[in-house]
Design an enzyme around this catalytic site. Structure first.
Site, PDB file in Angstrom:
ATOM      1  N   SER A  41     -28.031 -28.398   2.703  1.00 36.93           N
ATOM      2  CA  SER A  41     -28.179 -29.766   3.205  1.00 36.93           C
ATOM      3  C   SER A  41     -29.396 -29.880   4.132  1.00 36.93           C
ATOM      4  CB  SER A  41     -26.858 -30.169   3.884  1.00 36.93           C
ATOM      5  OG  SER A  41     -26.837 -31.522   4.212  1.00 36.93           O
ATOM      6  N   ASP A  52     -23.122 -36.442  -5.399  1.00 38.09           N
ATOM      7  CA  ASP A  52     -23.503 -36.334  -3.983  1.00 38.09           C
ATOM      8  C   ASP A  52     -23.873 -37.721  -3.457  1.00 38.09           C
ATOM      9  OD1 ASP A  52     -24.768 -35.847  -1.536  1.00 38.09           O
ATOM     10  OD2 ASP A  52     -25.587 -33.940  -2.213  1.00 38.09           O
ATOM     11  N   HIS A  72     -21.393 -33.481  -2.104  1.00 37.49           N
ATOM     12  CA  HIS A  72     -22.318 -32.807  -1.185  1.00 37.49           C
ATOM     13  C   HIS A  72     -21.804 -31.424  -0.775  1.00 37.49           C
ATOM     14  CE1 HIS A  72     -25.956 -33.135   1.199  1.00 37.49           C
ATOM     15  NE2 HIS A  72     -25.322 -32.706   2.268  1.00 37.49           N
TER      16      HIS A  72
HETATM   17  C1  MLT Z   1     -30.652 -34.522   6.195  1.00 36.11           C
HETATM   18  O1  MLT Z   1     -30.600 -35.238   7.174  1.00 36.11           O
HETATM   19  O2  MLT Z   1     -31.338 -33.480   6.129  1.00 36.11           O
HETATM   20  C2  MLT Z   1     -29.843 -34.957   5.018  1.00 36.11           C
HETATM   21  O3  MLT Z   1     -29.396 -36.260   5.192  1.00 36.11           O
HETATM   22  C3  MLT Z   1     -28.698 -34.001   4.803  1.00 36.11           C
HETATM   23  C4  MLT Z   1     -27.769 -33.976   5.979  1.00 36.11           C
HETATM   24  O4  MLT Z   1     -28.025 -33.258   6.924  1.00 36.11           O
HETATM   25  O5  MLT Z   1     -26.759 -34.689   5.937  1.00 36.11           O
END
Ligand code: MLT
Length: 202
Positions: free
Chosen positions: A103, A153, A184
């Site tokens: 992520s 996701d 996700h």
């Molecule tokens: C981010 O902010 O890098 C993406 O939205 C993934 C997350 O951290 O939720």
């Protein structure tokens, strides 16, 4: 004195590259240690904690909203993390690591590939999205990249992850992009794909 709070585990004998473990939003340097041990047994593990706080939750760069990034901060933080990798390689005697990011951690790893390609030998990117709208043209020849996306996701659109895979390939990386029928969160299939992919990087 190294510039990120981090955990380090030395290599345990086998000839595997070190891993740079990069957690998701709200995680820390402990989150991916057992995953790293599982997917690449014997690798040295370098696991920093993201320095940006969002309502107390550690991250690797600032965002304006979910999926909307402060790109100036992405650039600054990707460079700062690449500098940390250089310092840690000297301090611990490591080769260039393969990033394993989830992520937000996958997104900073993707930014490092584009801005500081020499910092990483390759990357496994779990639920990554395009980190920068106009990235410089990097040369990623010889770098292996595994991307695992979730077709359901809610944060990363299929079109977005496909665009990231295409831009890494066009920069010369050897990209394996898998789109799973998941969201996700990580699944058993992510684990299986990583085991296979890391086994081919020894
Ligand atoms: C981010 O902010 O890098 C993406 O939205 C993934 C997350 O951290 O939720």
């Amino acid at each position: 004195e190294l510039t990120f709070i981090h955990r380090f585990e030395p290599a345990a004998g086998l000839n595997r590259p070190p891993l740079l473990l990069l957690h998701g939003t709200g995680g820390d340097e402990n989150d991916l240690i057992s995953l790293g041990r599982m997917v690449s047994p014997g690798s040295a593990l370098l696991s920093p904690r993201g320095k940006v706080l969002e309502n107390g939750m550690p991250r690797f760069f600032r965002r304006l909203a979910e999926g909307v990034f402060d790109e100036e901060d992405v650039r600054l933080r990707a460079n700062e993390l690449a500098d940390f990798v250089t310092e840690a390689r000297k301090a611990y005697g490591l080769e260039a690591p393969v990033a394993l990011g989830f992520s937000n951690g996958a997104n900073i790893a993707a930014a490092m590939l584009m801005l500081r390609p020499e910092a990483l030998a390759g990357a496994a990117l779990l639920r990554a999205m395009v980190p920068l709208r106009d990235a410089p043209k990097a040369d990623l020849t010889g770098k292996r990249v595994l991307m695992v996306s979730g077709l359901k996701d809610p944060i990363v659109q299929a079109e977005n992850s496909a665009r990231l895979a295409a831009s890494l390939s066009s920069a010369g990386a050897d990209v394996q992009h898998e789109a799973l029928p998941t969201g996700h969160g990580l699944s058993q299939t992510d684990l299986q794909l990583m085991l296979k992919w890391f086994a081919g990087s020894g």
